[in-house]
Design a protein around this motif. Structure first.
Motif, PDB file in Angstrom:
ATOM      1  N   ALA A 594       0.827  -1.207   0.000  1.00  0.00           N
ATOM      2  CA  ALA A 594       0.000   0.000   0.000  1.00  0.00           C
ATOM      3  C   ALA A 594       0.861   1.257   0.000  1.00  0.00           C
ATOM      4  O   ALA A 594       0.565   2.239  -0.697  1.00  0.00           O
ATOM      5  CB  ALA A 594      -0.923  -0.007   1.217  1.00  0.00           C
ATOM      6  N   ARG A 595       1.954   1.251   0.768  1.00  0.00           N
ATOM      7  CA  ARG A 595       2.824   2.417   0.814  1.00  0.00           C
ATOM      8  C   ARG A 595       3.506   2.655  -0.529  1.00  0.00           C
ATOM      9  O   ARG A 595       3.712   3.795  -0.945  1.00  0.00           O
ATOM     10  CB  ARG A 595       3.853   2.258   1.933  1.00  0.00           C
ATOM     11  N   MET A 596       3.873   1.574  -1.215  1.00  0.00           N
ATOM     12  CA  MET A 596       4.502   1.742  -2.534  1.00  0.00           C
ATOM     13  C   MET A 596       3.538   2.406  -3.514  1.00  0.00           C
ATOM     14  O   MET A 596       3.922   3.281  -4.289  1.00  0.00           O
ATOM     15  CB  MET A 596       4.959   0.390  -3.076  1.00  0.00           C
ATOM     16  N   LEU A 597       2.274   2.004  -3.467  1.00  0.00           N
ATOM     17  CA  LEU A 597       1.303   2.521  -4.423  1.00  0.00           C
ATOM     18  C   LEU A 597       0.858   3.939  -4.093  1.00  0.00           C
ATOM     19  O   LEU A 597       0.478   4.697  -5.001  1.00  0.00           O
ATOM     20  CB  LEU A 597       0.085   1.591  -4.489  1.00  0.00           C
ATOM     21  N   THR A 598       0.879   4.313  -2.820  1.00  0.00           N
ATOM     22  CA  THR A 598       0.392   5.640  -2.440  1.00  0.00           C
ATOM     23  C   THR A 598       1.505   6.641  -2.191  1.00  0.00           C
ATOM     24  O   THR A 598       1.244   7.794  -1.849  1.00  0.00           O
ATOM     25  CB  THR A 598      -0.492   5.537  -1.174  1.00  0.00           C
ATOM     26  N   MET A 649      -5.431   8.679  13.274  1.00  0.00           N
ATOM     27  CA  MET A 649      -5.676   8.077  11.976  1.00  0.00           C
ATOM     28  C   MET A 649      -6.604   8.901  11.096  1.00  0.00           C
ATOM     29  O   MET A 649      -6.374   9.054   9.883  1.00  0.00           O
ATOM     30  CB  MET A 649      -6.246   6.671  12.170  1.00  0.00           C
ATOM     31  N   GLU A 650      -7.665   9.462  11.669  1.00  0.00           N
ATOM     32  CA  GLU A 650      -8.607  10.232  10.863  1.00  0.00           C
ATOM     33  C   GLU A 650      -7.929  11.457  10.251  1.00  0.00           C
ATOM     34  O   GLU A 650      -8.181  11.810   9.104  1.00  0.00           O
ATOM     35  CB  GLU A 650      -9.807  10.637  11.712  1.00  0.00           C
ATOM     36  N   LYS A 651      -7.081  12.111  11.030  1.00  0.00           N
ATOM     37  CA  LYS A 651      -6.374  13.288  10.511  1.00  0.00           C
ATOM     38  C   LYS A 651      -5.442  12.904   9.369  1.00  0.00           C
ATOM     39  O   LYS A 651      -5.342  13.595   8.357  1.00  0.00           O
ATOM     40  CB  LYS A 651      -5.595  13.964  11.634  1.00  0.00           C
ATOM     41  N   ILE A 652      -4.736  11.777   9.541  1.00  0.00           N
ATOM     42  CA  ILE A 652      -3.791  11.341   8.501  1.00  0.00           C
ATOM     43  C   ILE A 652      -4.544  10.965   7.233  1.00  0.00           C
ATOM     44  O   ILE A 652      -4.145  11.321   6.120  1.00  0.00           O
ATOM     45  CB  ILE A 652      -2.959  10.155   9.013  1.00  0.00           C
ATOM     46  N   THR A 653      -5.655  10.273   7.380  1.00  0.00           N
ATOM     47  CA  THR A 653      -6.428   9.837   6.220  1.00  0.00           C
ATOM     48  C   THR A 653      -6.955  11.032   5.436  1.00  0.00           C
ATOM     49  O   THR A 653      -7.038  10.991   4.201  1.00  0.00           O
ATOM     50  CB  THR A 653      -7.589   8.944   6.664  1.00  0.00           C
ATOM     51  N   SER A 654      -7.305  12.088   6.145  1.00  0.00           N
ATOM     52  CA  SER A 654      -7.871  13.257   5.476  1.00  0.00           C
ATOM     53  C   SER A 654      -6.873  13.954   4.557  1.00  0.00           C
ATOM     54  O   SER A 654      -7.264  14.725   3.688  1.00  0.00           O
ATOM     55  CB  SER A 654      -8.392  14.252   6.516  1.00  0.00           C
ATOM     56  N   THR A 655      -5.587  13.650   4.748  1.00  0.00           N
ATOM     57  CA  THR A 655      -4.579  14.263   3.872  1.00  0.00           C
ATOM     58  C   THR A 655      -4.469  13.561   2.527  1.00  0.00           C
ATOM     59  O   THR A 655      -3.803  14.064   1.627  1.00  0.00           O
ATOM     60  CB  THR A 655      -3.197  14.254   4.562  1.00  0.00           C
ATOM     61  N   PHE A 656      -5.109  12.407   2.415  1.00  0.00           N
ATOM     62  CA  PHE A 656      -5.043  11.655   1.162  1.00  0.00           C
ATOM     63  C   PHE A 656      -6.473  11.376   0.730  1.00  0.00           C
ATOM     64  O   PHE A 656      -7.168  10.541   1.304  1.00  0.00           O
ATOM     65  CB  PHE A 656      -4.287  10.344   1.370  1.00  0.00           C
ATOM     66  N   GLY A 657      -6.945  12.074  -0.270  1.00  0.00           N
ATOM     67  CA  GLY A 657      -8.312  11.896  -0.738  1.00  0.00           C
ATOM     68  C   GLY A 657      -8.693  13.027  -1.657  1.00  0.00           C
ATOM     69  O   GLY A 657      -7.842  13.607  -2.343  1.00  0.00           O
ATOM     70  N   PRO A 664      -8.296  16.234  -6.022  1.00  0.00           N
ATOM     71  CA  PRO A 664      -7.403  15.443  -5.163  1.00  0.00           C
ATOM     72  C   PRO A 664      -6.566  16.342  -4.264  1.00  0.00           C
ATOM     73  O   PRO A 664      -6.174  17.448  -4.664  1.00  0.00           O
ATOM     74  CB  PRO A 664      -6.532  14.681  -6.159  1.00  0.00           C
ATOM     75  N   THR A 665      -6.302  15.860  -3.059  1.00  0.00           N
ATOM     76  CA  THR A 665      -5.392  16.574  -2.170  1.00  0.00           C
ATOM     77  C   THR A 665      -3.981  16.490  -2.751  1.00  0.00           C
ATOM     78  O   THR A 665      -3.681  15.635  -3.584  1.00  0.00           O
ATOM     79  CB  THR A 665      -5.401  15.957  -0.773  1.00  0.00           C
ATOM     80  N   PRO A 666      -3.078  17.381  -2.334  1.00  0.00           N
ATOM     81  CA  PRO A 666      -1.707  17.342  -2.875  1.00  0.00           C
ATOM     82  C   PRO A 666      -1.034  15.988  -2.716  1.00  0.00           C
ATOM     83  O   PRO A 666      -0.331  15.523  -3.618  1.00  0.00           O
ATOM     84  CB  PRO A 666      -0.984  18.427  -2.065  1.00  0.00           C
TER      85      PRO A 666
END
Length: 776
Positions: A594-598, A649-657, A664-666
């Protein structure tokens, strides 16, 4: 007790209805074959089919030690110790038996039809279970007619859906039937051994065997609470537990879990408690008063509990015994969804809690009838008092709870819902027939027998007996009198007539709805019928064609990176090595993927070039990789990385979406996955070259530029594997190439050498040293 099938006209009608139910059970599951041909569906079934082929080609001995290097690259997967092999064994046995009988069928065709065949067997077993628990042959047939087509069962048993649940439901129903059958009378206790064998089959079929074990253990315990304990119950349960546990221990995937798993300690406690209970009753002196007997029982139970706690404490403190906590999947049944601590489990839609809409979707109008059958079953238990009569109400409560916690477990609710609907319909039909046959029935009390003068001693004894008469018996007598009154008969007929009108009006709708659901669930994931913009209907085969391209246009040693969902199809159809597949045995490796793809494109390429030759993505909308990418990011950020706590976790997830404007977020826009999938993104041809795009652009395949051949050769070298024996067979995982140690932010250690392997290596090393000394 009414027979399911006999020589009476009613028995003949029931036989015909049962035959119709079995035929309907097969017919409704063949939509996929009729529309798409004999092809395996979805994701997991492709792994199951591949494993079945391996078993057929290599035999059981090699199968149980099979270490698969084509999946979970570069680690590999110990298939023999991480698979429930019951379905593969059964399919190969059927394939060989059919061909031995002159019925020529390919292994592929056997696996395609497998769910439909066992859907019919499960339908028959539900009829037998209903008959055993309710005593009504009519209820049994009604239950079979529901079970044959109810979506809660077809959801996991359509032809082509060669998945574990298609066999597990049948094995579960077989276990429950044989268990209840062992309690029919004192002479039936030996059937508990057959229930243990059926449970062993359930263990071989699916990880949901813990539900079956706990269901039987709970039923046995509740029977004791309701004063239904007997020596025959003790023998039946003891046989079930001993035979079932011995059988379960034979499967490597289970190992010692029957003794160490917290999920299985309850049934073990019931087994040990039964031994204490039986010993107490057998050594009880018959001339003791009732009070003295209870005092002795309490002393024995207290002594047993103290001894058990002391022994368990000593073993745990001494390091000789360890109890494993609840697994993440089981934990999700008792805590709020998305709070299990494992986002890999939380991200799966099937793990969401059930609700009224999902119940109606998979049960239709039976959702409203089953509770009435539940009440009828409870009343039947109160009046009948047999051990089996309690099973259906108890099963219904437990299955409803678990289905309410996880929508996937509605599969447990399907059989008992069919049973309860059958009880409702069967009891109503038989009651109506009884009323019509006994229309001249009166409620007058029978003529009293002429009283005979009794001695004073006998009169006193009889008076005491009346005083101590069981209150339940008195209530039963009163209810029975009221039940037989003319007013009650009239009311019963009215309610039965209204119920009949309702069911008759809904049955055609249920039939049509069930077939529509079955047709929808029969659509393979690798092809589907779609429409072009001009309305033309087309068969979209993008996925299967993409995997065919891998098989025919890439080297045999090609390594394909894709999200773990597609790994089974990459190896099963494309016959190429995949980075991960749909199993969840190694969460850290999935997080690395997952980290490689994102990650950002440049950073991702630096890692991927050491592990893959191609990258495959689903890019056609409707559940493609972009829709899944927030889950990928969450998994990569939380499993094994130590970078995020549950609160963060919720804060981190919000940075990707995507933001509220759909942009899309940066962090998402810079990710490799966004550039591979989205029309707004584009990868550098110096890192990834697009070499294949499917006809309707559902799948894209990119070639990795500048693959590191040294890392590829290092991984392929058997000397770099961590084998547990000298000849390299059995447990022999690979490892990440040394070059990846430069990228700790993406790649984390995904495999830890088990302690027993370390111990074995140390022993072998000391033995070699001792041998060398002896030679000198």
């Amino acid at each position: 007790m009414q027979r399911l099938v006999d020589l009476t006209p009613g028995g003949f009608v029931r036989l015909i209805a049962l035959a119709i139910a079995i035929y309907a059970a097969v017919d409704i599951r063949l939509y996929a074959v009729r529309e798409y041909g004999r092809i395996i569906h979805e994701f997991d079934p492709w792994f199951n089919f591949r494993a079945t082929v391996y078993l057929a080609d290599n035999g059981w001995n090699k199968f149980k030690t099979w270490f698969d290097y084509m999946s979970w690259y570069p680690l590999g997967r110990p298939v023999g110790t991480t698979i429930y092999p019951g379905m593969q064994i059964t399919a190969v046995a059927l394939w060989r038996a059919l061909n031995a009988l002159g019925i020529e069928m390919s292994l592929n065709d056997v696996c395609v039809f497998f769910p439909a065949w066992f859907g019919a067997v499960a339908t028959f077993l539900v009829a037998m279970l209903t008959k055993e628990c309710s005593g009504s042959g009519t209820a049994a047939v009604a239950a079979a007619l529901v079970m044959a087509i109810v979506p809660a069962h077809t959801m996991r048993s359509v032809a082509g859906g060669y998945d574990n649940e298609s066999l597990a439901v049948t094995a579960m129903c077989l276990t429950f039937y044989t268990w209840c059958r062992s309690l029919r009378n004192p002479e039936s206790w030996w059937i508990g051994g057959l229930a243990g064998l059926a449970y062993t089959y359930m263990v071989a079929a699916w990880g949901g065997y813990t539900f079956v074990l706990n269901m039987v253990g709970l039923h046995a315990a509740v029977l004791v609470i309701y004063k239904r304990y007997s020596s025959s119950l003790h023998k039946a349960y003891s046989l079930f537990f001993i035979v079932g546990t011995i059988g379960a221990l034979q499967f490597p995937v289970v190992g010692t879990l029957p003794f160490t798993s917290a999920e299985q300690l309850g049934p073990m406690a019931v087994f040990l408690g039964f031994q204490v209970l039986e010993l107490t009753e057998r050594t009880m002196q018959p001339d003791l008063s009732k009070r003295a007997k209870w005092q002795r029982r309490i002393r024995m139970y207290a002594l047993a509990v103290v001894a058990a706690v002391a022994a368990l404490t000593a073993l745990v403190v001494g390091g000789l015994y360890n109890i494993n906590g609840l697994s993440v999947r089981v934990k999700s049944l008792f805590v709020k969804h998305t709070k299990t601590g494992n986002p890999l489990v939380d991200s799966v839609a099937e793990h969401q809690p059930g609700n009224a809409d999902s119940y109606y979707r998979f049960l239709h109008f039976n959702y409203y009838i089953a509770p009435i059958g539940f009440i009828f079953s409870v009343v039947h238990f109160v009046f009948d008092g047999s051990a089996g009569a309690m099973f259906l109400p108890l099963y219904g409560l437990v299955a409803y709870y678990f289905a309410n916690r996880m929508v996937r477990l509605i599969i447990f609710l399907g059989p008992v819902a069919a049973c309860l609907v059958g009880v409702c319909v069967g009891y109503a039909v038989e009651d109506a027939i009884r009323i019509m046959k006994t229309s001249d029935e009166t409620t007058e009390e029978p003529e009293k027998e002429k009283e005979v003068p009794l001695s004073a001693k006998k009169r006193a004894k009889q008076a005491n007996k009346k005083k101590t008469e069981n209150l339940t018996v008195m209530i039963k007598k009163e209810l029975d009198m009221a039940y037989r009154s003319p007013v009650a008969r009239t009311v019963r007929l009215v309610f039965i007539a209204l119920g009949a009108v309702y069911i008759i009006s809904k049955a055609p709708t249920f039939y049509t709805y069930s077939h529509a659901m079955a047709q929808g669930m029969s659509q393979p994931s690798i092809m589907f019928k779609g429409q072009l913009q001009d309305g033309t209907s087309v068969m979209v085969k993008d996925y299967v064609e993409a995997y065919d391209w891998l098989r025919t246009q890439t080297p045999e040693d090609a390594r394909v990176m894709a999200w773990w969902d597609y790994g089974y199809q990459i190896t099963g159809i494309g016959n190429r090595t995949s980075i991960a597949d749909g199993n969840t045995w190694n969460h850290e490796h999935i997080a690395n993927l997952a980290r490689m793809l994102t990650s950002e494109e440049e950073k991702a390429h630096k890692v991927i070039r050491h592990l893959a030759d191609y990258v495959l993505v689903w890019a056609g909308g409707g559940g493609d990789d972009m829709a899944k990418s927030p889950h990928l990011f969450r998994i990569g950020a939380s499993i094994g990385s130590g970078r995020a706590t549950a609160v963060e976790m919720e804060k981190i997830t919000s940075t990707f979406g995507v933001d509220r404007y759909g942009q899309p977020t940066p962090k998402m826009a810079a990710s490799l996955l966004f550039k591979l999938v989205s029309p707004q993104g584009r990868v550098s041809p110096e890192r990834f070259q697009e070499v294949y795009t499917s006809k309707y652009r559902k799948v894209r395949i990119y070639k990795v530029v500048n693959v590191d051949e040294e890392s590829k050769a290092w991984i392929a070298d058997p000397a770099n594997r961590m084998c547990d024996n000298a000849d390299g067979s059995g447990f022999c995982p690979g490892a990440y190439p040394p070059a990846l140690r430069k990228y700790p932010s993406i790649i984390k250690p995904a495999y830890k050498i088990p302690a027993w392997i370390k111990e074995k290596r140390a022993t072998e090393k000391s033995e070699r040293k001792a041998a060398q000394k002896d030679e000198l």
